[in-house]
Design a protein around this motif. Sequence first.
Motif, PDB file in Angstrom:
ATOM      1  N   TRP A   6      -2.945 -20.270  88.087  1.00 56.33           N
ATOM      2  CA  TRP A   6      -1.694 -20.481  87.265  1.00 56.33           C
ATOM      3  C   TRP A   6      -1.634 -20.031  86.082  1.00 56.33           C
ATOM      4  N   LEU A   7      -0.519 -19.363  85.422  1.00 57.54           N
ATOM      5  CA  LEU A   7      -0.421 -18.580  84.426  1.00 57.54           C
ATOM      6  C   LEU A   7       0.399 -19.428  83.538  1.00 57.54           C
ATOM      7  N   ASP A   8       0.022 -19.666  82.241  1.00 60.52           N
ATOM      8  CA  ASP A   8       1.055 -20.069  81.037  1.00 60.52           C
ATOM      9  C   ASP A   8       1.702 -18.820  80.519  1.00 60.52           C
ATOM     10  N   GLY A   9       3.027 -18.695  81.343  1.00 64.20           N
ATOM     11  CA  GLY A   9       3.652 -17.283  81.297  1.00 64.20           C
ATOM     12  C   GLY A   9       3.871 -16.662  79.912  1.00 64.20           C
ATOM     13  N   PHE A  10       4.599 -17.406  78.982  1.00 61.15           N
ATOM     14  CA  PHE A  10       4.790 -16.846  77.643  1.00 61.15           C
ATOM     15  C   PHE A  10       3.520 -16.353  76.913  1.00 61.15           C
ATOM     16  N   ASN A  11       2.486 -17.303  76.946  1.00 57.08           N
ATOM     17  CA  ASN A  11       1.350 -17.253  76.411  1.00 57.08           C
ATOM     18  C   ASN A  11       0.660 -15.737  76.878  1.00 57.08           C
ATOM     19  N   PHE A  12       0.658 -15.827  78.122  1.00 55.19           N
ATOM     20  CA  PHE A  12       0.069 -14.598  78.961  1.00 55.19           C
ATOM     21  C   PHE A  12       0.745 -13.518  78.422  1.00 55.19           C
ATOM     22  N   PHE A  13       1.983 -13.254  78.639  1.00 58.81           N
ATOM     23  CA  PHE A  13       2.880 -12.317  78.437  1.00 58.81           C
ATOM     24  C   PHE A  13       2.637 -11.554  76.789  1.00 58.81           C
ATOM     25  N   HIS A  14       2.574 -12.742  76.259  1.00 59.71           N
ATOM     26  CA  HIS A  14       2.426 -12.249  74.612  1.00 59.71           C
ATOM     27  C   HIS A  14       0.932 -11.711  74.413  1.00 59.71           C
ATOM     28  N   HIS A  15      -0.157 -12.102  75.006  1.00 57.83           N
ATOM     29  CA  HIS A  15      -1.255 -11.410  74.843  1.00 57.83           C
ATOM     30  C   HIS A  15      -1.781 -10.526  75.557  1.00 57.83           C
ATOM     31  N   TRP A  16      -0.901 -10.005  76.862  1.00 56.78           N
ATOM     32  CA  TRP A  16      -1.232  -8.909  77.692  1.00 56.78           C
ATOM     33  C   TRP A  16      -0.847  -7.670  76.861  1.00 56.78           C
ATOM     34  N   GLU A  17      -1.621  -6.644  76.780  1.00 57.75           N
ATOM     35  CA  GLU A  17      -1.101  -5.183  76.091  1.00 57.75           C
ATOM     36  C   GLU A  17      -0.097  -4.872  76.806  1.00 57.75           C
ATOM     37  N   SER A  18       0.132  -4.907  78.219  1.00 58.73           N
ATOM     38  CA  SER A  18       1.060  -4.288  79.052  1.00 58.73           C
ATOM     39  C   SER A  18       2.344  -4.720  78.665  1.00 58.73           C
ATOM     40  N   THR A  19       2.406  -5.915  78.406  1.00 59.78           N
ATOM     41  CA  THR A  19       3.970  -6.692  78.125  1.00 59.78           C
ATOM     42  C   THR A  19       4.314  -7.195  76.808  1.00 59.78           C
TER      43      THR A  19
END
Length: 180
Positions: A6-19
């Motif tokens: 289960w991903l904390d969406g905005f947190n994940f996307f803000h930290h992932w280099e690809s997104t």
Amino acid sequence: MNREFWLDGFNFFHHWESTKGFLRADSGLDIVRALERSLKILSRHLGAKGRYTVVYLDGGLSRHETRSAGLKVRYCGPGRKADDRLADDLADLGRDAKLVTAVSNDRELKAILRTLGASCLGVGEFLALLEGKKERVNPHAKSTTDDAEILREKTRSLSAHEVAAWLEYFGVEEGEGEAE
């Protein structure tokens, strides 16, 4: 029952280099397009895993869920935060919460989710797991990766073929936008 991520969406996307660039104010994308692109990239990165990865997102016009290509996307509804819905859904699982691994760099959220029975990984740890950099990850172990290391996490570089495919997908001609 298989373990779910289960991903904390905005947190994940803000930290992932690809997104992470899609969500910046200067990206030129509205939030809907930025999320659509981020979710497509994540879906392709996950591939056919045989189980869903759940992405929790703040807001949305209503509290609802969409499914596509191995992803469940749970929108929390107006005025609600993804953190709250993630914790509520985990609490609803009761003893089965131990089958969930939450992914976030938010220390406070991870502390709450651990008390509810979930295992937690940082964004960098999850990406390393996806890319096979860690043969075995013990989701119950306390993270040994500090926040600075997680923020530096980068995914592999794209090959020339992959770059060309993305340029074609987004309708950009090669060389467009380069300094002349």
